[in-house]
Scaffold this motif. Structure first.
Motif, PDB file in Angstrom:
ATOM      1  N   GLU A   1      37.679  27.532  34.150  1.00  0.00           N
ATOM      2  CA  GLU A   1      37.682  26.602  33.021  1.00  0.00           C
ATOM      3  C   GLU A   1      36.357  26.606  32.260  1.00  0.00           C
ATOM      4  OE1 GLU A   1      41.001  23.521  34.890  1.00  0.00           O
ATOM      5  OE2 GLU A   1      38.908  22.873  34.731  1.00  0.00           O
ATOM      6  N   MET A   2      35.280  26.967  32.909  1.00  0.00           N
ATOM      7  CA  MET A   2      33.980  27.006  32.234  1.00  0.00           C
ATOM      8  C   MET A   2      33.785  28.323  31.472  1.00  0.00           C
ATOM      9  SD  MET A   2      32.203  24.204  32.683  1.00  0.00           S
ATOM     10  CE  MET A   2      30.426  24.497  32.654  1.00  0.00           C
ATOM     11  N   ALA A   3      34.397  29.398  31.946  1.00  0.00           N
ATOM     12  CA  ALA A   3      34.150  30.727  31.362  1.00  0.00           C
ATOM     13  C   ALA A   3      34.955  30.939  30.087  1.00  0.00           C
ATOM     14  CB  ALA A   3      34.491  31.810  32.375  1.00  0.00           C
ATOM     15  N   LEU A   4      34.377  31.675  29.147  1.00  0.00           N
ATOM     16  CA  LEU A   4      35.092  32.138  27.966  1.00  0.00           C
ATOM     17  C   LEU A   4      36.124  33.172  28.417  1.00  0.00           C
ATOM     18  CD1 LEU A   4      34.880  31.667  24.860  1.00  0.00           C
ATOM     19  CD2 LEU A   4      33.473  33.731  24.762  1.00  0.00           C
ATOM     20  N   SER A   5      37.301  33.172  27.782  1.00  0.00           N
ATOM     21  CA  SER A   5      38.418  33.978  28.288  1.00  0.00           C
ATOM     22  C   SER A   5      38.074  35.460  28.437  1.00  0.00           C
ATOM     23  CB  SER A   5      39.641  33.816  27.381  1.00  0.00           C
ATOM     24  OG  SER A   5      39.360  34.235  26.067  1.00  0.00           O
TER      25      SER A   5
ATOM     26  N   GLU B   1      47.673  35.177  20.998  1.00  0.00           N
ATOM     27  CA  GLU B   1      47.958  34.822  19.628  1.00  0.00           C
ATOM     28  C   GLU B   1      46.717  34.192  19.018  1.00  0.00           C
ATOM     29  OE1 GLU B   1      52.624  33.778  20.558  1.00  0.00           O
ATOM     30  OE2 GLU B   1      51.179  32.192  20.220  1.00  0.00           O
ATOM     31  N   GLY B   2      46.388  34.639  17.817  1.00  0.00           N
ATOM     32  CA  GLY B   2      45.244  34.038  17.148  1.00  0.00           C
ATOM     33  C   GLY B   2      43.922  34.596  17.588  1.00  0.00           C
ATOM     34  N   GLY B   3      43.919  35.606  18.481  1.00  0.00           N
ATOM     35  CA  GLY B   3      42.662  36.224  18.911  1.00  0.00           C
ATOM     36  C   GLY B   3      41.910  35.378  19.907  1.00  0.00           C
ATOM     37  N   GLN B   4      40.639  35.758  20.120  1.00  0.00           N
ATOM     38  CA  GLN B   4      39.797  35.084  21.095  1.00  0.00           C
ATOM     39  C   GLN B   4      39.176  33.821  20.514  1.00  0.00           C
ATOM     40  OE1 GLN B   4      39.251  36.124  24.333  1.00  0.00           O
ATOM     41  NE2 GLN B   4      40.856  37.609  23.933  1.00  0.00           N
ATOM     42  N   TYR B   5      38.861  32.891  21.398  1.00  0.00           N
ATOM     43  CA  TYR B   5      38.103  31.711  20.981  1.00  0.00           C
ATOM     44  C   TYR B   5      36.665  32.125  20.679  1.00  0.00           C
ATOM     45  CZ  TYR B   5      41.965  29.036  23.042  1.00  0.00           C
ATOM     46  OH  TYR B   5      43.202  28.518  23.349  1.00  0.00           O
TER      47      TYR B   5
ATOM     48  N   PHE C   1      55.045  46.512  39.906  1.00  0.00           N
ATOM     49  CA  PHE C   1      56.316  46.082  39.327  1.00  0.00           C
ATOM     50  C   PHE C   1      56.341  44.630  38.854  1.00  0.00           C
ATOM     51  CE2 PHE C   1      57.746  49.698  41.969  1.00  0.00           C
ATOM     52  CZ  PHE C   1      58.393  50.436  40.977  1.00  0.00           C
ATOM     53  N   PHE C   2      55.522  43.748  39.433  1.00  0.00           N
ATOM     54  CA  PHE C   2      55.720  42.311  39.184  1.00  0.00           C
ATOM     55  C   PHE C   2      54.531  41.565  38.586  1.00  0.00           C
ATOM     56  CE2 PHE C   2      58.655  43.317  42.732  1.00  0.00           C
ATOM     57  CZ  PHE C   2      59.847  43.077  42.062  1.00  0.00           C
ATOM     58  N   LEU C   3      53.335  42.150  38.588  1.00  0.00           N
ATOM     59  CA  LEU C   3      52.178  41.416  38.071  1.00  0.00           C
ATOM     60  C   LEU C   3      51.783  41.941  36.693  1.00  0.00           C
ATOM     61  CD1 LEU C   3      50.007  39.242  38.640  1.00  0.00           C
ATOM     62  CD2 LEU C   3      48.541  41.077  39.485  1.00  0.00           C
ATOM     63  N   PRO C   4      51.917  41.129  35.632  1.00  0.00           N
ATOM     64  CA  PRO C   4      51.482  41.555  34.297  1.00  0.00           C
ATOM     65  C   PRO C   4      49.964  41.501  34.161  1.00  0.00           C
ATOM     66  CG  PRO C   4      52.353  39.327  34.212  1.00  0.00           C
ATOM     67  CD  PRO C   4      52.541  39.804  35.617  1.00  0.00           C
ATOM     68  N   GLU C   5      49.447  42.163  33.149  1.00  0.00           N
ATOM     69  CA  GLU C   5      48.008  42.152  32.894  1.00  0.00           C
ATOM     70  C   GLU C   5      47.595  40.814  32.291  1.00  0.00           C
ATOM     71  OE1 GLU C   5      44.677  42.622  33.387  1.00  0.00           O
ATOM     72  OE2 GLU C   5      45.474  44.657  33.633  1.00  0.00           O
ATOM     73  N   THR C   6      46.437  40.281  32.739  1.00  0.00           N
ATOM     74  CA  THR C   6      45.969  38.964  32.267  1.00  0.00           C
ATOM     75  C   THR C   6      44.621  39.018  31.573  1.00  0.00           C
ATOM     76  OG1 THR C   6      44.936  38.504  34.413  1.00  0.00           O
ATOM     77  CG2 THR C   6      47.212  37.769  34.123  1.00  0.00           C
ATOM     78  N   LYS C   7      44.020  40.190  31.432  1.00  0.00           N
ATOM     79  CA  LYS C   7      42.673  40.247  30.860  1.00  0.00           C
ATOM     80  C   LYS C   7      42.684  39.789  29.396  1.00  0.00           C
ATOM     81  CE  LYS C   7      42.445  44.979  29.068  1.00  0.00           C
ATOM     82  NZ  LYS C   7      41.649  46.194  28.968  1.00  0.00           N
ATOM     83  N   ASN C   8      41.617  39.090  29.002  1.00  0.00           N
ATOM     84  CA  ASN C   8      41.368  38.664  27.623  1.00  0.00           C
ATOM     85  C   ASN C   8      42.357  37.637  27.079  1.00  0.00           C
ATOM     86  OD1 ASN C   8      39.174  40.391  27.510  1.00  0.00           O
ATOM     87  ND2 ASN C   8      40.344  42.064  26.599  1.00  0.00           N
ATOM     88  N   ILE C   9      43.187  37.048  27.929  1.00  0.00           N
ATOM     89  CA  ILE C   9      44.174  36.075  27.451  1.00  0.00           C
ATOM     90  C   ILE C   9      43.690  34.672  27.797  1.00  0.00           C
ATOM     91  CG2 ILE C   9      46.573  35.300  27.603  1.00  0.00           C
ATOM     92  CD1 ILE C   9      47.251  38.174  28.515  1.00  0.00           C
ATOM     93  N   PRO C  10      43.547  33.769  26.820  1.00  0.00           N
ATOM     94  CA  PRO C  10      43.131  32.396  27.122  1.00  0.00           C
ATOM     95  C   PRO C  10      44.082  31.727  28.107  1.00  0.00           C
ATOM     96  CG  PRO C  10      43.021  32.810  24.754  1.00  0.00           C
ATOM     97  CD  PRO C  10      43.702  34.002  25.370  1.00  0.00           C
ATOM     98  N   ILE C  11      43.543  30.918  28.993  1.00  0.00           N
ATOM     99  CA  ILE C  11      44.351  30.279  30.026  1.00  0.00           C
ATOM    100  C   ILE C  11      45.482  29.465  29.415  1.00  0.00           C
ATOM    101  CG2 ILE C  11      44.324  28.547  31.876  1.00  0.00           C
ATOM    102  CD1 ILE C  11      41.570  29.407  32.608  1.00  0.00           C
ATOM    103  N   GLU C  12      45.194  28.743  28.321  1.00  0.00           N
ATOM    104  CA  GLU C  12      46.186  27.850  27.731  1.00  0.00           C
ATOM    105  C   GLU C  12      47.335  28.617  27.056  1.00  0.00           C
ATOM    106  OE1 GLU C  12      42.914  26.797  27.982  1.00  0.00           O
ATOM    107  OE2 GLU C  12      43.788  25.433  29.463  1.00  0.00           O
ATOM    108  N   LYS C  13      47.192  29.956  26.918  1.00  0.00           N
ATOM    109  CA  LYS C  13      48.257  30.758  26.317  1.00  0.00           C
ATOM    110  C   LYS C  13      48.838  31.764  27.309  1.00  0.00           C
ATOM    111  CE  LYS C  13      46.427  30.305  21.644  1.00  0.00           C
ATOM    112  NZ  LYS C  13      45.991  30.993  20.404  1.00  0.00           N
TER     113      LYS C  13
ATOM    114  N   VAL D   1      36.117  44.643  35.413  1.00  0.00           N
ATOM    115  CA  VAL D   1      37.410  43.945  35.484  1.00  0.00           C
ATOM    116  C   VAL D   1      37.921  43.523  34.118  1.00  0.00           C
ATOM    117  CG1 VAL D   1      36.361  41.665  35.905  1.00  0.00           C
ATOM    118  CG2 VAL D   1      38.698  42.118  36.674  1.00  0.00           C
ATOM    119  N   ASP D   2      37.027  43.134  33.210  1.00  0.00           N
ATOM    120  CA  ASP D   2      37.462  42.702  31.882  1.00  0.00           C
ATOM    121  C   ASP D   2      37.577  43.866  30.900  1.00  0.00           C
ATOM    122  OD1 ASP D   2      37.748  39.901  32.331  1.00  0.00           O
ATOM    123  OD2 ASP D   2      35.567  39.740  32.443  1.00  0.00           O
TER     124      ASP D   2
END
Length: 510
Positions: free
Chosen positions: A159-163, A10-14, A469-481, A342-343
């Protein structure tokens, strides 16, 4: 249709870019991976060196050199020998539970520093060993360092890397593991040729070199913005650090999300107990399943015992060590490729591609050894080369998928309030099954023979299905969201959707 879908935050990338400051900081922190890989590679190499076996494990040396009746698969079956290898991991398992409260209370940097110091002590003791007890004590100290660094370094990198670059930065940890493994195999290949039979001391003591880099570097590492807010509540200092590591002035959106996440995390007094709540069920399952699956691929038995495995199929001492070096180079190359894509392709695609590659190669290796390698004698040169090629394909599949992604995914899916606790569970499960498989492998090889490759291959098929079946995609999503991926996933939304909507309405009504 796939069970998990890629989504946009939500709100795009930082705002931000890759800065030299972040790259240097992450390179120093990722040195912990070099030590991990070095210790894995060294243990497999020295346990195939005849002077080392003669000094510390004479019964194994006798079976290898003089017992012509024993099966090829059983020459190295010794619980004391496997204890030398696996003591590192049981010590790391115990240490990881102490590392979690230290990381949570004092920050990531202190945990990295503690890991570096204990690595130094373990390397010194291992190189100076004159009996098996000193040898194993040195491995235990290395294990303590492993428990602290494997708990803190992946969190630090995330935590140091940009999402949008987080996957590549976290794969850096696995790249360093591969570099450490390759360095170990080259050093073993050189030290085995030293006259007088004391080359193994250099192999064990050289772990002090990357440990010194990590220890000295830890004094200069900056704390992550997450940690600065969590421990000092100093928003201005955290904002300046964010501006420095992102390379832009406009970091307000990311700062506000960090403050909100940390505010929520401070209300959690017992993170391990909170992990059992229904809303954290996906994270709890993944913190257990992913490290378990990572080890049950069988990769570490290849890494630990590659020289022994090649001696089992008939290679000489130097040839077996060089074969292990080839495997290390293949693993490094495939992990670098993983970091580049990977990204772009995402985590799930690489899990599937690598899983298929590992499954097929293990089935073929098992088939060749079942039909061509008996209890005595060895493989012909042609089949020996074919097995080496197939193991390289297997290692490449792991380096593309479960090797780096086992750390990437688990370091990015946990909310801050349970992050240290969940990561310590991930590390503990990883080390527990590393220990169990390392301890059992030589006995399994003796009793199951070629069937051991079918055993691990079946697990690879199962874990590939689990990801589908059980692992959703996590690329490009900020950790806090990251909680959004579970609410929108076909399976997990049935478990967490109601709980999180209820909590949200409760907060809005307050």
């Amino acid at each position: 249709m796939a069970a998990g879908l890629a989504i946009q935050s939500e709100g795009g990338q930082y705002a931000g870019k890759i800065t030299v400051f972040v790259v240097l900081s992450c390179m120093i922190a990722a040195t912990g991976g070099i030590i991990f890989g070095y210790d894995v590679g060294i243990s497999g190499g020295v346990t195939s060196m005849e002077p080392f076996l003669k000094k510390f494990f004479p019964k194994v040396y006798h079976k290898m050199k003089e017992d012509t009746e024993i099966s090829n698969y059983c020459k190295f079956d010794s619980q004391l020998l496997t204890c030398f290898t696996s003591s590192l991991y049981i010590a790391g398992l115990i240490a990881s539970f102490f590392a979690s409260p230290v990381t949570r209370a004092f920050g990531r940097r202190l945990s990295i520093l503690i890991g570096g110091i204990t690595f130094l002590a373990g390397a010194a003791l291992g190189g100076a060993s004159y009996n098996v007890y000193m040898l194993i004590l040195g491995r235990i100290l290395l294990g303590v360092g492993l428990g602290f660094t494997n708990q803190s370094v992946p969190l630090y990198l995330s935590e140091m890397a940009l999402s949008k670059y987080r996957g590549a930065f976290n794969v850096g940890f696995q790249i360093c593991v591969n570099i450490g493994f390759i360095l170990a195999t080259f050093i073993n290949y050189g030290t085995v040729k030293i006259k007088g039979g004391w080359g193994w001391r250099i192999s064990l003591a050289m772990a002090a070199a990357p440990a010194a880099i990590l220890t000295i570097g830890a004094f200069f590492l900056p704390e992550t913005p997450n940690s600065l807010i969590q421990h000092g509540n100093d928003h201005e200092n955290a904002k300046r650090m964010l501006q420095r590591i992102r390379g832009v002035d406009d970091v307000q959106a990311e700062l506000e999300d960090l403050i909100k996440a940390i505010h929520n995390s401070k209300s959690v007094k017992h993170p391990f107990r909170n992990l059992l709540q229904r809303k954290y069920r996906p994270q709890l399952v993944m913190s257990i399943a992913i490290p378990f699956f990572q080890q049950i691929t069988g990769i570490n038995v290849i890494a630990f015992y590659a020289p022994i495995l090649f001696r089992t199929i008939g290679s000489g001492e130097s040839a077996s060590l060089m074969s292990a070096t080839v495997l290390g180079l293949v693993g490094l190359g495939s992990t670098v490729v993983s970091s580049l894509i990977v990204d772009k392709l995402g985590r799930r695609a690489l899990f599937h591609l690598g899983g298929i590659q590992m499954f097929v190669s293990q089935m073929l290796i098992g088939g060749i050894m079942a039909t061509k390698l008996g209890d005595h004698g060895g493989l012909s040169k042609g089949y020996g080369i074919l097995v080496l090629i197939l193991i390289c394909i297997y290692v490449a599949g792991f380096g593309l998928s479960w090797g780096p992604l086992g750390w990437v995914v688990t370091s990015e899916i946990f909310p801050l309030e349970i992050r240290s606790a969940a990561q310590s569970i991930t590390v503990a499960i990883n080390l527990l099954f590393t220990f169990l498989i390392a301890q059992a492998f030589l006995a399994m090889l003796c009793h199951m023979k070629s069937g051991i490759f079918f055993f691990f291959g079946a697990w690879v098929a199962l874990m590939t299905g689990f990801v589908y079946f059980f692992l959703p995609e996590t690329k490009n999503i900020p950790i806090e969201k990251m909680e959004k991926i579970w609410r929108e996933h076909t399976f997990w939304k049935r478990i967490v959707g109601h709980d999180q909507e209820f909590e949200k309405s409760k907060i809005e009504g307050a």
